[in-house]
Design a protein around this motif. Sequence first.
Motif, short mmCIF file in Angstrom:
data_model
loop_
_atom_site.label_atom_id
_atom_site.label_comp_id
_atom_site.label_asym_id
_atom_site.label_seq_id
_atom_site.Cartn_x
_atom_site.Cartn_y
_atom_site.Cartn_z
N THR A 44 -3.55 5.53 1.49
CA THR A 44 -2.78 6.08 2.61
C THR A 44 -2.65 4.99 3.65
O THR A 44 -3.63 4.60 4.29
N ILE A 45 -1.42 4.47 3.80
CA ILE A 45 -1.18 3.28 4.62
C ILE A 45 -0.10 3.58 5.65
O ILE A 45 0.89 4.26 5.36
N GLY A 46 -0.30 3.07 6.85
CA GLY A 46 0.68 3.22 7.92
C GLY A 46 0.49 2.15 8.97
O GLY A 46 -0.46 1.36 8.91
N PRO A 47 1.36 2.10 9.96
CA PRO A 47 1.25 1.07 11.01
C PRO A 47 0.09 1.37 11.96
O PRO A 47 -0.33 2.51 12.12
N ARG A 48 -0.41 0.30 12.60
CA ARG A 48 -1.49 0.45 13.58
C ARG A 48 -0.84 0.78 14.93
O ARG A 48 -0.27 -0.08 15.59
N VAL A 49 -0.94 2.05 15.33
CA VAL A 49 -0.21 2.53 16.51
C VAL A 49 -0.90 2.15 17.81
O VAL A 49 -0.28 2.24 18.87
N ASP A 50 -2.14 1.74 17.77
CA ASP A 50 -2.85 1.42 19.00
C ASP A 50 -2.72 -0.05 19.38
O ASP A 50 -3.37 -0.51 20.31
N ARG A 87 11.50 10.75 18.20
CA ARG A 87 10.61 11.89 17.96
C ARG A 87 9.15 11.47 18.20
O ARG A 87 8.85 10.32 18.46
N ALA A 88 8.27 12.49 18.06
CA ALA A 88 6.84 12.22 18.34
C ALA A 88 6.27 11.18 17.40
O ALA A 88 5.39 10.40 17.78
N SER A 89 6.72 11.16 16.14
CA SER A 89 6.19 10.23 15.15
C SER A 89 7.12 9.06 14.92
O SER A 89 7.08 8.43 13.86
N GLU A 90 8.00 8.76 15.89
CA GLU A 90 8.96 7.68 15.74
C GLU A 90 8.93 6.75 16.95
O GLU A 90 8.41 7.11 18.01
N TYR A 91 9.50 5.58 16.74
CA TYR A 91 9.72 4.61 17.79
C TYR A 91 11.14 4.08 17.69
O TYR A 91 11.76 4.12 16.61
N ILE A 141 6.32 6.12 12.25
CA ILE A 141 4.97 5.51 12.24
C ILE A 141 3.97 6.38 11.52
O ILE A 141 2.76 6.13 11.55
N SER A 142 4.44 7.43 10.84
CA SER A 142 3.52 8.29 10.09
C SER A 142 3.10 7.58 8.81
O SER A 142 3.92 6.92 8.16
N PRO A 143 1.82 7.68 8.40
CA PRO A 143 1.36 7.00 7.19
C PRO A 143 1.94 7.63 5.93
O PRO A 143 2.30 8.81 5.92
N GLU A 144 2.00 6.84 4.85
CA GLU A 144 2.52 7.29 3.57
C GLU A 144 1.49 7.00 2.49
O GLU A 144 0.67 6.09 2.60
N ASN A 145 1.55 7.82 1.39
CA ASN A 145 0.66 7.65 0.26
C ASN A 145 1.32 6.76 -0.79
O ASN A 145 2.49 6.97 -1.14
N TYR A 146 0.58 5.79 -1.27
CA TYR A 146 1.04 4.89 -2.32
C TYR A 146 0.08 5.03 -3.51
O TYR A 146 -1.12 4.76 -3.38
N THR A 147 0.63 5.45 -4.66
CA THR A 147 -0.18 5.65 -5.86
C THR A 147 0.07 4.51 -6.83
O THR A 147 1.23 4.18 -7.13
N PHE A 148 -1.04 3.91 -7.31
CA PHE A 148 -0.93 2.77 -8.23
C PHE A 148 -1.92 2.95 -9.37
O PHE A 148 -2.93 3.64 -9.25
N GLU A 149 -1.63 2.30 -10.49
CA GLU A 149 -2.57 2.14 -11.59
C GLU A 149 -2.71 0.64 -11.84
O GLU A 149 -1.86 0.02 -12.47
N VAL A 150 -3.79 0.10 -11.29
CA VAL A 150 -3.99 -1.35 -11.32
C VAL A 150 -4.69 -1.74 -12.62
O VAL A 150 -5.75 -1.20 -12.95
N GLN A 151 -4.10 -2.65 -13.38
CA GLN A 151 -4.74 -3.18 -14.58
C GLN A 151 -5.51 -4.44 -14.19
O GLN A 151 -4.92 -5.40 -13.69
N ALA A 152 -6.80 -4.40 -14.42
CA ALA A 152 -7.68 -5.53 -14.05
C ALA A 152 -8.57 -5.89 -15.22
O ALA A 152 -8.58 -5.21 -16.26
#
Length: 477
Positions: free
Chosen positions: A69-75, A9-13, A43-54
């Motif tokens: 919002t993280i995904g692969p570098r398509v270029d 598909r358009a967003s796949e490899y 290769i579409s980016p996904e959202n990752y939600t975290f609560e980081v204790q620091a």
Amino acid sequence: MVLFYKVARASEYLAITGFGVPDIKLAKKAWILPGQICKRFSISPENYTFEVQAMSLEKLPFILPAVFTIGPRVDDEECLLRYAKLLSQHDKLSNHVTELVQGVIEGETRVIAASMTMEEIFKGTKSFKQEVFEKVQLELNQFGLIIYNANVKQLVDVRGHEYFSYLGQKTQQEAANQARVDVAEATMKGRIGEKQREGNTLQNAAKIDAETKIYSKQREGEGKKETAKVETEVKIFENKREAEVAEANAVLAMKKAELQKQAKVAEVESVNAVAIREAELQIEVEKRNVAKQTEKLKAEQLSKTTVEYEMKVQEANWEFYRRQKQAEAELYEQQKMAEAKRVAAEAAAFTRQQEADMEIYSKKKEAEGIVAMGEAQGLYLRSLLESLGGNYAAVRDYLMINGGMYRDVARINADAVRGMQPKLSIWNNGGESCEGGAMKEVAGVYRMLPPLLSTVHEQTGMVPPAWLGKLPAASES
């Protein structure tokens, strides 16, 4: 033999491995041969939600809610290959990928938070977010991932450590205290202003009387002061120009130091601002009360003492100004004399140094010339000795004749016997005369040589060289 043709598909490899593929092959569409494995990945980016204790630099814990919002570098094909290898055994929403991304984000966030104070984190949220973004991106590059967006939410207190709630209460209390201080200050200014108006009325009346009396004295003193000022300024103008450069450099250094000092003082003052302000207002109220009583007493005695005080002040200022300018002029003259002496000394030293250098150079060249002449003479003597077959006596005789030694000896002997009655010998060989012959002169030279050599030997003891001939036996003895 069964072939499969697969299209992404358009967003796949398509990630293809197996027969005929050395490592891994990426494609949008391809024939899948027997012995090959094909896997689709998005290769579409996904959202990752975290609560980081620091924990901050002051050991204060807090929670940092964040959405990345993280995904692969398509270029970049190499990054896609890394991402395909990461997803070869896991889905992008699997616990493995989520834990991997969370571990990177939590680790870098905690390291950055541990190097910053809570105040820096709270006030510099934007810079803190940017630094976290850059550090996390460096770690995600090895997996072929890129951060498309990162949102850091409001910092949250850890239960049992309500730092931010106390900070809000502090801000509210400071605002309330400041409002009360402003009301008290406005009331104080109204009361003080009323009393000031009454005192100013009495003071202005007395001041006008005093100013009328001292005006004439001031004008007379100002005239004398301006005359002296013009004469002095002409003398010190050049000195001021030189001093201004050094003064500007000193002022710049002082301003830098002052700014650093003010920054440190501001940090300390911000902690105790409310307490200091309350104490200052209380002191100001007391000062106003004391000043009101003092002004009342001063107004009674002002008309008498002001005139005497102003006159004495003007006289003292004039005397101080005159002495100061006189001292500055003397100092300037001494500085110029010292500078002239220093320049003269430097010029004399430079001249002596140049003369010494020239003398050394002359001696050096003279020595080099002597060495060169000695080497040339040595080469000349070696060549001459080789030409004469190594005969030292022949070389000596040649040098004596070539150097004109016999001529000098004859001249010295002639000078020695000049004015005396030397022994003269006249001879001939008694042979035939060659008058009119072509060999007359040659014959005369040959007839003259034996008696000449005998005479030189008798008078000087010198023996003629071997190549010229030998003396008769009687003469040699």
